[in-house]
Scaffold this motif. Structure first.
Motif, PDB file in Angstrom:
ATOM      1  N   VAL A  85       0.806  -1.224   0.000  1.00 33.87           N
ATOM      2  CA  VAL A  85       0.000   0.000   0.000  1.00 33.87           C
ATOM      3  C   VAL A  85       0.838   1.273   0.000  1.00 33.87           C
ATOM      4  O   VAL A  85       0.308   2.356  -0.250  1.00 33.87           O
ATOM      5  CB  VAL A  85      -0.967   0.026   1.209  1.00 33.87           C
ATOM      6  CG1 VAL A  85      -1.992  -1.075   1.084  1.00 33.87           C
ATOM      7  CG2 VAL A  85      -0.220  -0.076   2.526  1.00 33.87           C
ATOM      8  N   THR A  86       2.120   1.172   0.293  1.00 36.04           N
ATOM      9  CA  THR A  86       2.962   2.368   0.300  1.00 36.04           C
ATOM     10  C   THR A  86       3.982   2.382  -0.821  1.00 36.04           C
ATOM     11  O   THR A  86       4.435   3.444  -1.236  1.00 36.04           O
ATOM     12  CB  THR A  86       3.716   2.498   1.636  1.00 36.04           C
ATOM     13  OG1 THR A  86       4.579   1.360   1.806  1.00 36.04           O
ATOM     14  CG2 THR A  86       2.755   2.585   2.809  1.00 36.04           C
ATOM     15  N   GLY A  87       4.353   1.207  -1.325  1.00 37.53           N
ATOM     16  CA  GLY A  87       5.351   1.140  -2.383  1.00 37.53           C
ATOM     17  C   GLY A  87       6.756   1.445  -1.933  1.00 37.53           C
ATOM     18  O   GLY A  87       7.648   1.658  -2.755  1.00 37.53           O
ATOM     19  N   THR A  88       6.999   1.477  -0.632  1.00 39.30           N
ATOM     20  CA  THR A  88       8.327   1.788  -0.125  1.00 39.30           C
ATOM     21  C   THR A  88       8.507   1.148   1.242  1.00 39.30           C
ATOM     22  O   THR A  88       7.522   0.909   1.958  1.00 39.30           O
ATOM     23  CB  THR A  88       8.542   3.307  -0.007  1.00 39.30           C
ATOM     24  OG1 THR A  88       9.867   3.571   0.458  1.00 39.30           O
ATOM     25  CG2 THR A  88       7.544   3.937   0.965  1.00 39.30           C
TER      26      THR A  88
ATOM     27  N   ASP B 174      10.444   7.736   3.910  1.00 41.93           N
ATOM     28  CA  ASP B 174       9.489   7.771   2.807  1.00 41.93           C
ATOM     29  C   ASP B 174       8.156   7.147   3.218  1.00 41.93           C
ATOM     30  O   ASP B 174       7.078   7.649   2.879  1.00 41.93           O
ATOM     31  CB  ASP B 174      10.080   7.015   1.615  1.00 41.93           C
ATOM     32  CG  ASP B 174       9.404   7.363   0.306  1.00 41.93           C
ATOM     33  OD1 ASP B 174       8.932   8.508   0.165  1.00 41.93           O
ATOM     34  OD2 ASP B 174       9.337   6.495  -0.575  1.00 41.93           O
ATOM     35  N   ALA B 175       8.216   6.044   3.991  1.00 40.62           N
ATOM     36  CA  ALA B 175       6.987   5.384   4.434  1.00 40.62           C
ATOM     37  C   ALA B 175       6.165   6.289   5.336  1.00 40.62           C
ATOM     38  O   ALA B 175       4.933   6.297   5.269  1.00 40.62           O
ATOM     39  CB  ALA B 175       7.343   4.093   5.174  1.00 40.62           C
TER      40      ALA B 175
ATOM     41  N   VAL C  36       9.128   2.221  14.352  1.00 37.02           N
ATOM     42  CA  VAL C  36       7.965   2.007  13.483  1.00 37.02           C
ATOM     43  C   VAL C  36       6.757   2.789  13.980  1.00 37.02           C
ATOM     44  O   VAL C  36       6.078   3.462  13.201  1.00 37.02           O
ATOM     45  CB  VAL C  36       7.643   0.506  13.379  1.00 37.02           C
ATOM     46  CG1 VAL C  36       6.311   0.291  12.663  1.00 37.02           C
ATOM     47  CG2 VAL C  36       8.764  -0.220  12.642  1.00 37.02           C
ATOM     48  N   HIS C  37       6.506   2.737  15.272  1.00 40.01           N
ATOM     49  CA  HIS C  37       5.254   3.293  15.769  1.00 40.01           C
ATOM     50  C   HIS C  37       5.369   4.732  16.251  1.00 40.01           C
ATOM     51  O   HIS C  37       4.354   5.346  16.589  1.00 40.01           O
ATOM     52  CB  HIS C  37       4.686   2.385  16.851  1.00 40.01           C
ATOM     53  CG  HIS C  37       4.345   1.019  16.337  1.00 40.01           C
ATOM     54  ND1 HIS C  37       3.304   0.803  15.472  1.00 40.01           N
ATOM     55  CD2 HIS C  37       4.939  -0.186  16.518  1.00 40.01           C
ATOM     56  CE1 HIS C  37       3.250  -0.483  15.157  1.00 40.01           C
ATOM     57  NE2 HIS C  37       4.227  -1.100  15.782  1.00 40.01           N
ATOM     58  N   TRP C  38       6.581   5.274  16.294  1.00 35.26           N
ATOM     59  CA  TRP C  38       6.760   6.704  16.492  1.00 35.26           C
ATOM     60  C   TRP C  38       7.015   7.415  15.167  1.00 35.26           C
ATOM     61  O   TRP C  38       6.375   8.419  14.857  1.00 35.26           O
ATOM     62  CB  TRP C  38       7.924   6.970  17.448  1.00 35.26           C
ATOM     63  CG  TRP C  38       7.514   7.111  18.878  1.00 35.26           C
ATOM     64  CD1 TRP C  38       7.184   6.101  19.737  1.00 35.26           C
ATOM     65  CD2 TRP C  38       7.361   8.317  19.613  1.00 35.26           C
ATOM     66  NE1 TRP C  38       6.852   6.617  20.959  1.00 35.26           N
ATOM     67  CE2 TRP C  38       6.956   7.976  20.922  1.00 35.26           C
ATOM     68  CE3 TRP C  38       7.552   9.661  19.304  1.00 35.26           C
ATOM     69  CZ2 TRP C  38       6.724   8.921  21.910  1.00 35.26           C
ATOM     70  CZ3 TRP C  38       7.323  10.607  20.283  1.00 35.26           C
ATOM     71  CH2 TRP C  38       6.913  10.242  21.570  1.00 35.26           C
ATOM     72  N   VAL C  39       7.953   6.897  14.382  1.00 31.82           N
ATOM     73  CA  VAL C  39       8.344   7.585  13.150  1.00 31.82           C
ATOM     74  C   VAL C  39       7.301   7.404  12.052  1.00 31.82           C
ATOM     75  O   VAL C  39       6.980   8.345  11.326  1.00 31.82           O
ATOM     76  CB  VAL C  39       9.722   7.080  12.676  1.00 31.82           C
ATOM     77  CG1 VAL C  39      10.106   7.704  11.340  1.00 31.82           C
ATOM     78  CG2 VAL C  39      10.787   7.376  13.731  1.00 31.82           C
ATOM     79  N   ILE C  40       6.741   6.209  11.911  1.00 33.85           N
ATOM     80  CA  ILE C  40       5.827   5.927  10.794  1.00 33.85           C
ATOM     81  C   ILE C  40       4.370   6.069  11.207  1.00 33.85           C
ATOM     82  O   ILE C  40       3.584   6.733  10.530  1.00 33.85           O
ATOM     83  CB  ILE C  40       6.100   4.515  10.240  1.00 33.85           C
ATOM     84  CG1 ILE C  40       7.535   4.428   9.710  1.00 33.85           C
ATOM     85  CG2 ILE C  40       5.103   4.181   9.130  1.00 33.85           C
ATOM     86  CD1 ILE C  40       7.938   3.059   9.210  1.00 33.85           C
ATOM     87  N   PHE C  41       3.985   5.460  12.331  1.00 31.99           N
ATOM     88  CA  PHE C  41       2.587   5.500  12.783  1.00 31.99           C
ATOM     89  C   PHE C  41       2.431   6.384  14.013  1.00 31.99           C
ATOM     90  O   PHE C  41       1.666   6.073  14.916  1.00 31.99           O
ATOM     91  CB  PHE C  41       2.094   4.084  13.096  1.00 31.99           C
ATOM     92  CG  PHE C  41       2.002   3.188  11.900  1.00 31.99           C
ATOM     93  CD1 PHE C  41       0.871   3.192  11.098  1.00 31.99           C
ATOM     94  CD2 PHE C  41       3.048   2.338  11.559  1.00 31.99           C
ATOM     95  CE1 PHE C  41       0.781   2.367   9.993  1.00 31.99           C
ATOM     96  CE2 PHE C  41       2.966   1.506  10.458  1.00 31.99           C
ATOM     97  CZ  PHE C  41       1.827   1.521   9.661  1.00 31.99           C
ATOM     98  N   GLY C  42       3.153   7.490  14.050  1.00 31.77           N
ATOM     99  CA  GLY C  42       3.133   8.370  15.212  1.00 31.77           C
ATOM    100  C   GLY C  42       1.925   9.272  15.264  1.00 31.77           C
ATOM    101  O   GLY C  42       0.902   9.045  14.609  1.00 31.77           O
ATOM    102  N   VAL C  43       2.061  10.358  16.039  1.00 30.09           N
ATOM    103  CA  VAL C  43       0.909  11.221  16.312  1.00 30.09           C
ATOM    104  C   VAL C  43       0.432  11.993  15.088  1.00 30.09           C
ATOM    105  O   VAL C  43      -0.700  12.464  15.053  1.00 30.09           O
ATOM    106  CB  VAL C  43       1.248  12.213  17.444  1.00 30.09           C
ATOM    107  CG1 VAL C  43       1.450  11.481  18.748  1.00 30.09           C
ATOM    108  CG2 VAL C  43       2.492  13.034  17.098  1.00 30.09           C
TER     109      VAL C  43
END
Length: 556
Positions: A204-207, A212-213, A281-288
């Motif tokens: 779904v992101t291609g990266t 970039d993600a 993962v959960h701060w940088v990509i799925f963070g606030v």
């Protein structure tokens, strides 16, 4: 000459921390280990054995110096991006040096150097290629902390896990082999889940480049968003198994208790790889600020963290051996750290990082203490049952008292400071009553469990029925004393360390700067670098997403 070396360091700083243990491991394999083994499984100091130890220790000390230099470089706030093969992100593989990665590499070597010194007291000759595998594990750890790409995080996971499989079985033994099989099977299962989660995320992101993600996730909606959130939950399961979170912690107590003392001490950093991955993962990509995908795991992560801390300390209270007690304290400390991460504020993350440093060093020192004490208790070994008095009660008693006070969080040691920081950082948050109750209760029960163990080992003694074991050698004592010295240093320099972790937390929340540094050769923030699976090209952050035209939909 000096300017040339400085220039070389400035250009290649991140990759040197990966290459140094890699080349050391290969050199040690070429050196061989045949003269370090005896028919009884012990060893003797031969020419090659002495050179192996010198090379291994020299490399570890050089790695520690490089790690200190990395922290010095990152402390100014600069993000250093190293493009392998000069292929720009997100298409090429990059290593990214920031405050968090530099700190974790330094922590790795702060644990590795004393552990390696301790192993050179005789443990390194009880199996083949100990030093080579040890450095290959350091390579995997350093690479995992420095990589800026999710797939290469998986690759370095596999490198460090393969090395850990061999180290786990080092010295052989029935129980070690039994627990080693469990350890291998569970980690292979986690690796398979890791690939599944990455595949879903990439679709779904291609990266898989982290910077970039993070840009792409913020623009997802509909089915793509749900698939990305499912991938995030799968990755949480993977990292939760590595970090030993409830209900995935059951493998750790038996595995760590069965491992040899230096291996168990080194493994104190292994659970922190899982914690680090959760942060990345959960701060940088799925963070606030990840759009509709923000804080996907928060409803799960905090309850799991608090329950891990509670069940870990209850396991320590029920432990029948000192090794399993320390292993359960490892689980409990991970829960405390992840509780700070799960609150998703810079203040709680900063406090969690300080506590992570303290708990890793203390747990590593306690695993070495377990063997030193067990060696003087005769047939009872580390079982928490009455046994003949140890030969050095004052020396070992001081070590255990210091370790117990540190693990339980008594003032003025850094365990106390870390917990106070965590408690203060929760001010005004809805979860504050739960966090306070768990942290204070766990600290009390930790002290109770270690006090029980101390009473059994030093007060409930029986007459010796055989000659007592000899005292501990100065060489072996140097390693636990080194860990205690690091613990004291963390208390003395708590203010500058806290300033560093504060800046670390703030840096992680600045996604725009991180993406700008990593994707600089692709135009920086907001420029689409890859095309998502659903055919929708992400627009710049300042513009709303525009549905693709028919012509765009027809492009391959």
């Amino acid at each position: 000459m000096g300017a040339a070396l400085l220039g070389f360091w400035e250009q290649h700083a991140p990759v040197l921390s990966v290459l140094l243990p890699s080349f050391t491991g290969m050199a040690l394999l070429l050196l061989g280990d045949h003269d370090g083994m005896s028919a009884q499984g012990g060893g003797h100091e031969g020419g090659r054995a002495a050179w192996r130890r010198r090379l291994s220790l020299a490399s570890a000390l050089l790695g520690l110096a490089l790690a200190v230099a990395l922290v010095g470089r990152a402390s100014g706030g600069e993000l250093t991006v190293y493009e392998l093969g000069e292929w720009p992100a997100p298409f090429g593989i990059v290593l990214v040096l920031d405050r968090l990665s530099a700190l974790m590499v330094l922590l790795t070597y702060l644990v590795a150097v004393p552990v390696l010194w301790y192993a050179c007291g005789g443990w390194d000759t009880r199996g083949r290629h100990f030093h080579a595998i040890f450095h290959l594990q350091l390579m995997g750890l350093s690479g995992a902390f420095l990589t800026g790409d999710l797939f290469n995080l998986f690759v370095f996971f596999e490198v460090l896990l393969i090395a850990s499989y061999v180290l786990m079985l080092h010295g052989l033994g029935r129980e070690r082999l039994r627990m080693g099989v469990h350890y291998v099977v569970l980690n292979l299962t986690a690796s398979a889940l890791f690939l599944i989660g990455l595949s879903m995320f990439y679709s779904v992101t291609g990266t898989l480049n982290m910077a970039d993600a993070a840009l792409h996730v913020a623009r997802l909606d509909g089915a793509s968003l749900r698939l990305a959130q499912s991938a995030a939950l799968i990755l949480l399961v993977v990292f939760g198994l590595k970090a030993a979170l409830v209900p995935l912690y059951f493998w750790l107590p038996g595995t760590y208790a069965a491992a040899s003392a230096p291996v168990a001490a080194l493994f104190a950093i292994m659970t922190k790889v899982g914690v680090y991955s959760i942060v990345r993962v959960h701060w940088v990509i799925f963070g606030v600020d990840a759009g509709a995908a923000s804080l996907t795991v928060q409803p799960w992560l905090l309850p799991v963290a608090l329950l891990t801390s509670v069940l870990g300390v209850l396991g320590a209270l029920a432990a029948h051996t000192l090794g399993r007690l320390v292993a359960y304290l490892t689980v409990s400390s991970v829960g405390t750290i992840v509780a700070g991460v799960a609150l998703f504020t810079p203040e709680t993350l900063s406090a969690a990082m300080y506590y992570l440093l303290h708990s890793t060093v203390v747990i590593a020192g306690l695993f070495l203490f377990v063997e030193l004490a067990a060696a003087q208790r005769g047939a009872m070994h580390d079982r928490l049952q009455p046994a003949p008095a140890v030969r050095e009660p004052v020396l070992l008693g001081v070590m255990m008292l210091f370790g117990a006070a540190s693990a339980a969080g008594l003032p003025p040691l850094p365990g106390f400071l870390g917990k106070v920081m965590l408690l203060q950082s929760t001010a005004g948050l809805p979860a504050q009553p739960w966090v306070w109750s768990v942290l204070i209760g766990v600290g009390f029960l930790t002290l109770l469990g270690l006090a029980r163990a101390g009473v059994v080992m030093f007060w409930h003694v029986q007459p010796a029925v055989a000659p007592q074991a000899s005292g501990t050698s100065a060489r072996l004592l140097a390693a636990p004393w080194a860990f205690m010295a690091v613990t004291v240093a963390m208390a003395v320099w708590a203010a500058p360390i806290k300033d560093y972790t504060d800046a670390l937390a703030q840096q992680l929340t600045d996604k725009a700067r991180y993406a700008s540094a990593v994707l600089a050769r692709q135009g920086g923030v907001g420029v689409p670098t890859t095309r998502p699976y659903d055919g929708r090209r992400p627009a710049a952050p300042s513009s709303p997403a525009v549905p693709p035209t028919d012509a765009q939909e027809s492009r391959p």
